[in-house]
Design a protein around this motif. Structure first.
Motif, PDB file in Angstrom:
ATOM      1  N   ALA A 186      18.642  -4.687   2.078  1.00  0.00           N
ATOM      2  CA  ALA A 186      18.856  -3.916   3.316  1.00  0.00           C
ATOM      3  C   ALA A 186      17.672  -3.585   4.092  1.00  0.00           C
ATOM      4  CB  ALA A 186      19.526  -2.645   2.998  1.00  0.00           C
ATOM      5  N   ASP A 187      16.423  -3.751   3.407  1.00  0.00           N
ATOM      6  CA  ASP A 187      15.181  -3.423   4.444  1.00  0.00           C
ATOM      7  C   ASP A 187      14.614  -4.784   4.758  1.00  0.00           C
ATOM      8  OD1 ASP A 187      15.104  -0.728   3.381  1.00  0.00           O
ATOM      9  OD2 ASP A 187      13.586  -1.130   2.225  1.00  0.00           O
ATOM     10  N   LEU A 213       6.695 -18.388   1.512  1.00  0.00           N
ATOM     11  CA  LEU A 213       7.990 -17.722   1.813  1.00  0.00           C
ATOM     12  C   LEU A 213       8.051 -16.723   2.708  1.00  0.00           C
ATOM     13  CD1 LEU A 213      10.911 -17.123   1.119  1.00  0.00           C
ATOM     14  CD2 LEU A 213       9.981 -15.448  -1.062  1.00  0.00           C
ATOM     15  N   VAL A 214       8.884 -16.600   3.826  1.00  0.00           N
ATOM     16  CA  VAL A 214       8.751 -15.867   4.920  1.00  0.00           C
ATOM     17  C   VAL A 214       9.897 -14.827   4.796  1.00  0.00           C
ATOM     18  CG1 VAL A 214       8.636 -15.550   7.507  1.00  0.00           C
ATOM     19  CG2 VAL A 214       7.877 -17.844   6.497  1.00  0.00           C
ATOM     20  N   LEU A 215       9.409 -13.443   4.554  1.00  0.00           N
ATOM     21  CA  LEU A 215      10.541 -12.420   4.683  1.00  0.00           C
ATOM     22  C   LEU A 215       9.949 -11.380   5.697  1.00  0.00           C
ATOM     23  CD1 LEU A 215      10.601 -11.765   0.590  1.00  0.00           C
ATOM     24  CD2 LEU A 215      12.258 -13.067   2.209  1.00  0.00           C
ATOM     25  N   ALA A 216      11.193 -10.864   6.329  1.00  0.00           N
ATOM     26  CA  ALA A 216      10.864 -10.129   7.521  1.00  0.00           C
ATOM     27  C   ALA A 216      11.388  -8.705   7.295  1.00  0.00           C
ATOM     28  CB  ALA A 216      11.534 -10.601   8.803  1.00  0.00           C
ATOM     29  N   ALA A 217      10.523  -7.707   7.328  1.00  0.00           N
ATOM     30  CA  ALA A 217      11.032  -6.218   7.143  1.00  0.00           C
ATOM     31  C   ALA A 217      11.512  -5.821   8.439  1.00  0.00           C
ATOM     32  CB  ALA A 217       9.567  -5.474   6.900  1.00  0.00           C
ATOM     33  N   ALA A 218      12.441  -4.670   8.375  1.00  0.00           N
ATOM     34  CA  ALA A 218      13.037  -4.439   9.459  1.00  0.00           C
ATOM     35  C   ALA A 218      12.464  -3.257  10.242  1.00  0.00           C
ATOM     36  CB  ALA A 218      14.462  -3.718   8.885  1.00  0.00           C
ATOM     37  N   THR A 219      11.398  -2.591   9.355  1.00  0.00           N
ATOM     38  CA  THR A 219      10.516  -1.643  10.113  1.00  0.00           C
ATOM     39  C   THR A 219       8.988  -1.688   9.520  1.00  0.00           C
ATOM     40  OG1 THR A 219      10.895   0.017   7.879  1.00  0.00           O
ATOM     41  CG2 THR A 219      12.479  -0.062   9.664  1.00  0.00           C
ATOM     42  N   ARG A 220       8.206  -1.112  10.556  1.00  0.00           N
ATOM     43  CA  ARG A 220       6.862  -1.218  10.001  1.00  0.00           C
ATOM     44  C   ARG A 220       6.530  -0.284   8.867  1.00  0.00           C
ATOM     45  NH1 ARG A 220       2.594  -2.083   8.496  1.00  0.00           N
ATOM     46  NH2 ARG A 220       0.627  -2.351   9.670  1.00  0.00           N
ATOM     47  N   ALA A 221       7.391   0.788   8.656  1.00  0.00           N
ATOM     48  CA  ALA A 221       7.085   1.585   7.204  1.00  0.00           C
ATOM     49  C   ALA A 221       7.405   0.619   5.941  1.00  0.00           C
ATOM     50  CB  ALA A 221       7.992   2.642   7.477  1.00  0.00           C
ATOM     51  N   ARG A 222       8.522  -0.051   6.277  1.00  0.00           N
ATOM     52  CA  ARG A 222       8.685  -1.076   4.958  1.00  0.00           C
ATOM     53  C   ARG A 222       7.450  -2.153   4.768  1.00  0.00           C
ATOM     54  NH1 ARG A 222      11.010  -1.011   0.467  1.00  0.00           N
ATOM     55  NH2 ARG A 222       8.695  -1.172   0.159  1.00  0.00           N
ATOM     56  N   LEU A 223       6.999  -2.576   5.931  1.00  0.00           N
ATOM     57  CA  LEU A 223       5.718  -3.635   5.515  1.00  0.00           C
ATOM     58  C   LEU A 223       4.648  -2.657   5.164  1.00  0.00           C
ATOM     59  CD1 LEU A 223       5.013  -6.490   6.311  1.00  0.00           C
ATOM     60  CD2 LEU A 223       4.142  -5.558   8.329  1.00  0.00           C
ATOM     61  N   ALA A 224       4.508  -1.624   5.647  1.00  0.00           N
ATOM     62  CA  ALA A 224       3.280  -0.874   5.114  1.00  0.00           C
ATOM     63  C   ALA A 224       3.155  -0.383   3.580  1.00  0.00           C
ATOM     64  CB  ALA A 224       2.984   0.444   5.962  1.00  0.00           C
ATOM     65  N   ASP A 225       4.466  -0.328   2.935  1.00  0.00           N
ATOM     66  CA  ASP A 225       4.757   0.252   1.571  1.00  0.00           C
ATOM     67  C   ASP A 225       4.631  -1.071   0.772  1.00  0.00           C
ATOM     68  OD1 ASP A 225       5.263   1.452  -0.390  1.00  0.00           O
ATOM     69  OD2 ASP A 225       7.390   2.307  -0.060  1.00  0.00           O
ATOM     70  N   LEU A 226       3.512  -1.369   0.321  1.00  0.00           N
ATOM     71  CA  LEU A 226       3.597  -2.761  -0.413  1.00  0.00           C
ATOM     72  C   LEU A 226       2.885  -2.450  -1.975  1.00  0.00           C
ATOM     73  CD1 LEU A 226       4.045  -5.667  -0.842  1.00  0.00           C
ATOM     74  CD2 LEU A 226       1.789  -6.144   0.269  1.00  0.00           C
ATOM     75  N   SER A 227       3.851  -2.253  -2.866  1.00  0.00           N
ATOM     76  CA  SER A 227       3.422  -2.104  -4.152  1.00  0.00           C
ATOM     77  C   SER A 227       4.280  -3.217  -5.202  1.00  0.00           C
ATOM     78  CB  SER A 227       3.423  -0.751  -4.596  1.00  0.00           C
ATOM     79  OG  SER A 227       3.060  -0.433  -5.842  1.00  0.00           O
ATOM     80  N   TYR A 228       4.106  -3.966  -5.548  1.00  0.00           N
ATOM     81  CA  TYR A 228       4.644  -4.945  -6.103  1.00  0.00           C
ATOM     82  C   TYR A 228       4.160  -5.443  -7.566  1.00  0.00           C
ATOM     83  CZ  TYR A 228       1.152  -8.713  -5.334  1.00  0.00           C
ATOM     84  OH  TYR A 228       0.040  -9.492  -5.222  1.00  0.00           O
ATOM     85  N   ASP A 229       5.183  -6.095  -8.219  1.00  0.00           N
ATOM     86  CA  ASP A 229       4.989  -6.482  -9.511  1.00  0.00           C
ATOM     87  C   ASP A 229       4.059  -7.809  -9.601  1.00  0.00           C
ATOM     88  OD1 ASP A 229       5.470  -7.550 -12.323  1.00  0.00           O
ATOM     89  OD2 ASP A 229       6.931  -6.468 -12.565  1.00  0.00           O
ATOM     90  N   PHE A 230       2.998  -7.785  -9.946  1.00  0.00           N
ATOM     91  CA  PHE A 230       1.919  -8.790  -9.746  1.00  0.00           C
ATOM     92  C   PHE A 230       2.458 -10.257 -10.583  1.00  0.00           C
ATOM     93  CE2 PHE A 230      -1.836 -11.252 -10.280  1.00  0.00           C
ATOM     94  CZ  PHE A 230      -2.560 -11.133  -9.201  1.00  0.00           C
ATOM     95  N   ALA A 231       2.539  -9.913 -11.888  1.00  0.00           N
ATOM     96  CA  ALA A 231       2.999 -10.979 -12.704  1.00  0.00           C
ATOM     97  C   ALA A 231       4.264 -11.430 -12.405  1.00  0.00           C
ATOM     98  CB  ALA A 231       2.965 -10.518 -14.153  1.00  0.00           C
TER      99      ALA A 231
END
Length: 290
Positions: free
Chosen positions: A154-155, A172-190
């Motif tokens: 949904a984001d 892989l191109v993925l577009a965030a619906a909000t700037r806040a979504r883009l700013a919050d990046l903490s992912y599963d590296f492996a």
């Protein structure tokens, strides 16, 4: 290494006029005598997302005399087929030695012309990509990417359908619906790294649209041993092709991509699309570090 001479390793940043901004790259202007292991070791020692290594051009490069080169790119973990910011860095490094003008780089992805010009005292390099293309993303692969990023579906911005875009490397191109979504990046590296290896991706290009021609982007790069790339010219080229092919921007357009703000290394990439030419041009400034 086949010679005892140690190569000069230069340090530049691309897509910024400040050493504190943009994306850093190592540049070896004469990598003659270095084997793959040597180049990988230099890239790993630097720890930058990529480093560029130049040697003599192939006989059929078609470049101007003295201004054509073979170029290879290594991250701290592996060789990559194409890297925009290291291309810009290498071109600016060369311009300081042989002057501005046209350069031709024979990359693993194909021939990439670069024009270096002085723009009111700021040296800028413009690369022209190989011919791009897009691919659909399988539903299961998209689901896995979102799970690795911890992004709810949904984001995503529904106006920007997920695709794999290529303009020298796959993203892989993925577009965030909000700037806040883009700013919050903490992912599963492996987890993201495993998916990217399976799909042969260089980065994941995360995008948020500020205006019709202005975008903010981020690029996780776990396959290169780097959490995030600070300014990604190859992904910018791929995104330009993606946006044009899907009719999200005009066929003839100049786009501005801001990257690195969320990392504290702000950079600016200019993406130029020309009607009738499928290739994408990516421009940026650069400067030596130290």
């Amino acid at each position: 290494m086949t010679t005892n001479a140690q190569p000069e390793v230069l340090r530049y940043t691309a897509f910024s006029t400040s050493p504190d901004g943009g994306n850093r790259a190592g540049v070896v202007l004469d990598a003659t005598g270095l084997d793959d292991g040597d180049m990988l070791a230099i890239a790993a020692d630097l720890g930058y997302s990529e480093s560029a290594f130049l040697t003599a051009p192939p006989a059929d490069s078609g470049g101007p005399a003295g201004r054509a080169y073979t170029i290879r790119y290594f991250s701290p973990k592996a060789e990559v087929p194409f890297c925009g910011h290291a291309t810009v860095a290498a071109a600016i490094a060369l311009s300081e030695r042989i002057g501005t003008g046209e350069l031709v780089f024979s990359t693993p992805a194909g021939v990439v012309p670069v024009e270096v010009a002085d723009d009111g005292g700021t040296v800028r390099a413009t690369l022209t990509s190989v011919e791009p293309h897009l691919e659909e993303v399988a539903a299961a692969d998209l689901e896995e990417a979102l799970a690795a990023l911890d992004w709810p579906a949904a984001d995503l911005d529904p106006a920007f359908p997920p695709r794999i875009a290529f303009a020298g490397a796959r993203h892989l191109v993925l577009a965030a619906a909000t700037r806040a979504r883009l700013a919050d990046l903490s992912y599963d590296f492996a987890r993201l790294e495993a998916l990217m290896h399976r799909l042969d991706l260089t980065t994941v290009q995360l995008v948020w649209r500020e205006s019709p021609i202005v975008f903010h982007v981020r690029d996780p790069f776990p396959v290169g041993g780097v959490v995030e790339d600070a300014a990604t010219g190859a992904a910018a080229a791929a995104f330009g092709a993606y946006a044009r092919e899907l009719g999200l921007v005009p066929e003839d357009a100049v786009l501005t991509l801001f990257q690195g703000q969320d990392m504290g290394r702000p950079g600016e990439l200019t993406v130029t699309l020309r009607a009738g030419d499928p290739r994408v041009r990516v421009s940026g400034a650069g400067t030596r570090i130290g």
